[in-house]
Design a protein around this motif. Structure first.
Motif, PDB file in Angstrom:
ATOM      1  N   ILE A 116      50.442  40.692  79.991  1.00 25.27           N
ATOM      2  CA  ILE A 116      51.012  41.995  79.606  1.00 25.27           C
ATOM      3  C   ILE A 116      52.413  41.704  79.029  1.00 25.27           C
ATOM      4  CG2 ILE A 116      51.895  44.357  80.209  1.00 25.27           C
ATOM      5  CD1 ILE A 116      49.562  44.392  82.058  1.00 25.27           C
ATOM      6  N   GLN A 168      49.096  50.288  80.377  1.00 25.78           N
ATOM      7  CA  GLN A 168      50.709  50.517  80.078  1.00 25.78           C
ATOM      8  C   GLN A 168      51.351  51.172  81.360  1.00 25.78           C
ATOM      9  OE1 GLN A 168      52.446  51.079  77.081  1.00 25.78           O
ATOM     10  NE2 GLN A 168      54.031  51.861  78.573  1.00 25.78           N
ATOM     11  N   THR A 203      56.554  45.097  82.679  1.00 24.87           N
ATOM     12  CA  THR A 203      57.025  46.347  82.755  1.00 24.87           C
ATOM     13  C   THR A 203      58.202  46.596  81.479  1.00 24.87           C
ATOM     14  OG1 THR A 203      56.806  46.550  85.135  1.00 24.87           O
ATOM     15  CG2 THR A 203      58.369  48.448  83.893  1.00 24.87           C
ATOM     16  N   CYS A 206      56.327  46.944  78.307  1.00 25.31           N
ATOM     17  CA  CYS A 206      55.816  48.218  78.108  1.00 25.31           C
ATOM     18  C   CYS A 206      57.047  49.402  77.764  1.00 25.31           C
ATOM     19  CB  CYS A 206      54.880  48.486  79.232  1.00 25.31           C
ATOM     20  SG  CYS A 206      53.535  47.518  79.321  1.00 25.31           S
TER      21      CYS A 206
END
Length: 532
Positions: A116, A168, A203, A206
């Protein structure tokens, strides 16, 4: 960087947010003050609602702390984690279909944080194939409300793989020890690193908020750059809790922080009960110089046995949280370790595990069936999850599963190197069919993995014919106290032998100098150079 209160941090959560939480199990680097502040806000305001709690490791003290605080109707919509048993109130909600619940391999979720962070499409791995995480089985779902496909089966380069989809992330709750005025975070007092850096990066990728709980503040420039675990450029807000404990059980153990090493004689001693007997027999599988994993539960006693037998320095014990060497802790401190040689970030530990770095792994087993399948994730109506179990069990060169033959009221007696069952357990653990497949015996045999099962009264191995009995404890009646206590009849070895009497005596087993030789092929380049 701004310093705010836990209440102010909780007020930033919105309905429907996905909250990523750092830390592990029983309070290791867990931002408990932030979690508790969310609970207080919901009880007073009824907000936030319908949040998703995302964390690679189970978080809780098996009671009210950790994500059990989220077990309020309307507060928690979904939980995605490795283990849910640490938060029993949430586990009950999952079993009652009151929340969308998924338990995925701890290592896959840990590594997914890096994917991510880098903006990659997700995690592609073999881990989880032929288990309940495989979409052909349950896809990691632990409640009927869990409808989304978080894992896909894909074909690539002529092989099957599992693809774990990204999330997300709206808010991350992380923890360190010290924050300076620029928001740089160090973790000098923490028992693990976890994946704090990867979580902060994910984080930020995102567009979410990174909030870090720490014990204290320091002046700008006071933290040596090499001690900074989360750079300030990734940190939005800091919350100070001067009373934060190292784990839910321990306020501060300098050995857990790697600040001291304790003598082997200072390790706790185990009483000679069924747990120690299993740990002792498991310890007989150790090899000189072998790299091992010690799982939670009954197998945590192996590290204590190794210290008692003065062989701790002859092996390398590790745990999935990132500790290498020393002895993993047990009980509510499980996940920490003492006298370790190194502490690495959790995703890198799982890279090593997934790549076959473990010579031997020791894990607990709750249910075992005739094909040597193992269940630890859901049984007797309880949702548990798998933690690092799948990463470890699928990839270790040798698997040793430990557990008692029966459970629920089992009482034993020892004497003269023999075992007597004083009271039989109410529940059979060797069953005709496991509730969920956490480990596939067929898949293990297909990959040539050596697998044995150790109980207090018998030892089995996985063979082409399924589960095979190879040892029985001295003093035990084979038919009445082994075969009649199983839900199926295993194959019985033609070379059935007695378990070593030393296991059942109070004095040490004198393992020092008697460990099996390490089973590892020598590097051809070193052999050619005369360096092997």
């Amino acid at each position: 960087m701004r310093v705010i209160t836990a209440e102010a941090a909780a007020a930033l959560l919105k309905d429907g947010d996905t909250v990523l939480i750092g830390g592990s199990g029983s309070g290791h680097a867990v931002p408990e003050s932030l979690i508790e502040a969310v609970e207080r806000r919901f009880l007073s305001e009824g907000a936030p609602r319908d949040i998703t709690s995302l964390h690679p490791v189970g978080i809780g003290d098996r009671s009210h702390r950790g994500v059990s605080r989220f077990a309020k109707p309307g507060l928690l919509k979904r939980i995605v984690c490795g283990t849910i048993v640490d938060a029993p109130a949430v586990a009950e909600m999952a079993a009652a279909n009151q929340v969308e619940a998924y338990t995925l391999p701890q290592g896959a979720l840990s590594q997914l944080m890096r994917e991510i962070a880098a903006g990659r499409p997700g995690l592609l791995t073999h881990v989880g194939l032929h288990t309940f995480v495989d979409p052909r089985q349950a896809g990691g779902r632990q409640s009927e409300r869990a409808k989304d496909d978080l894992v896909e089966l894909v074909q690539l380069a002529g092989r099957e793989w599992l693809f774990y989809k990204p999330f997300q992330i709206d808010v991350a709750f992380l923890r360190g020890t010290t924050a300076d005025e620029d928001g740089n975070i160090s973790m000098e007092d923490e028992a693990i690193f976890g994946e704090m850096l990867s979580m902060a990066q994910a984080t930020r990728r995102c567009g979410g908020l990174v909030i870090v709980q720490v014990k204290r503040l320091a002046q700008r420039g006071a933290l040596p750059g090499k001690t900074v675990k989360i750079p300030g450029l990734l940190v939005d807000l800091v919350v100070v809790d001067a009373d934060q404990m190292q784990t839910y059980q321990t306020r501060q153990d300098p050995a857990f922080a790697g600040q001291i090493r304790i003598p082997l004689d200072a390790f706790p001693k185990l009483p000679l009960d069924e747990r120690k007997i299993v740990a002792r027999r498991c310890a007989m599988e150790l090899q000189d110089g072998a790299v091992c994993n010690i799982g939670s539960g009954i197998c945590t006693g192996i590290g204590i046995i190794a210290a008692e037998e003065k062989v701790l320095d002859s092996i390398v014990l590790t745990n999935e949280q990132g500790l290498i060497g020393g002895a993993p802790a047990s009980g509510l401190d499980a996940g920490a370790a003492r006298n370790y040689a190194a502490m690495v970030d959790q995703p890198y530990q799982f890279d090593f595990y997934d790549g076959g770095g473990l010579d031997i792994a020791f894990l607990s087993a709750v249910e075992v069936d005739p094909r040597s399948n193992v269940n630890i994730s859901r049984f007797a109506g309880k949702v548990v999850g798998v933690g690092g179990f799948i990463n470890i069990s699928q990839n270790a060169k040798k698997m040793v599963f430990g557990g008692t033959l029966t459970a629920g009221g089992l009482k034993i007696e020892t004497g003269d190197g023999k075992l007597r069952i004083a009271q039989e357990g109410r529940h059979h653990k060797f069953v005709e069919k496991v509730g969920q497949v956490s480990y596939s015996g067929d898949y293990g045999r297909e990959r040539g993995q050596e697998t044995i099962f150790v109980t207090e009264r018998a030892v089995f191995r996985s063979s082409k014919d399924g589960l095979e009995l190879i040892e029985v404890a001295p003093g035990i009646d084979l038919q009445r106290e082994v075969l009649d206590q199983m839900g199926f009849r295993p194959a019985i070895s033609k070379d059935l032998r007695l378990m070593d009497e030393r296991i059942f005596r109070s004095e040490p087993m004198q393992l020092a100098g008697r460990l099996q030789p390490r089973k590892r092929p020598l590097n051809e380049r070193l052999l050619a150079a005369g360096l092997a």
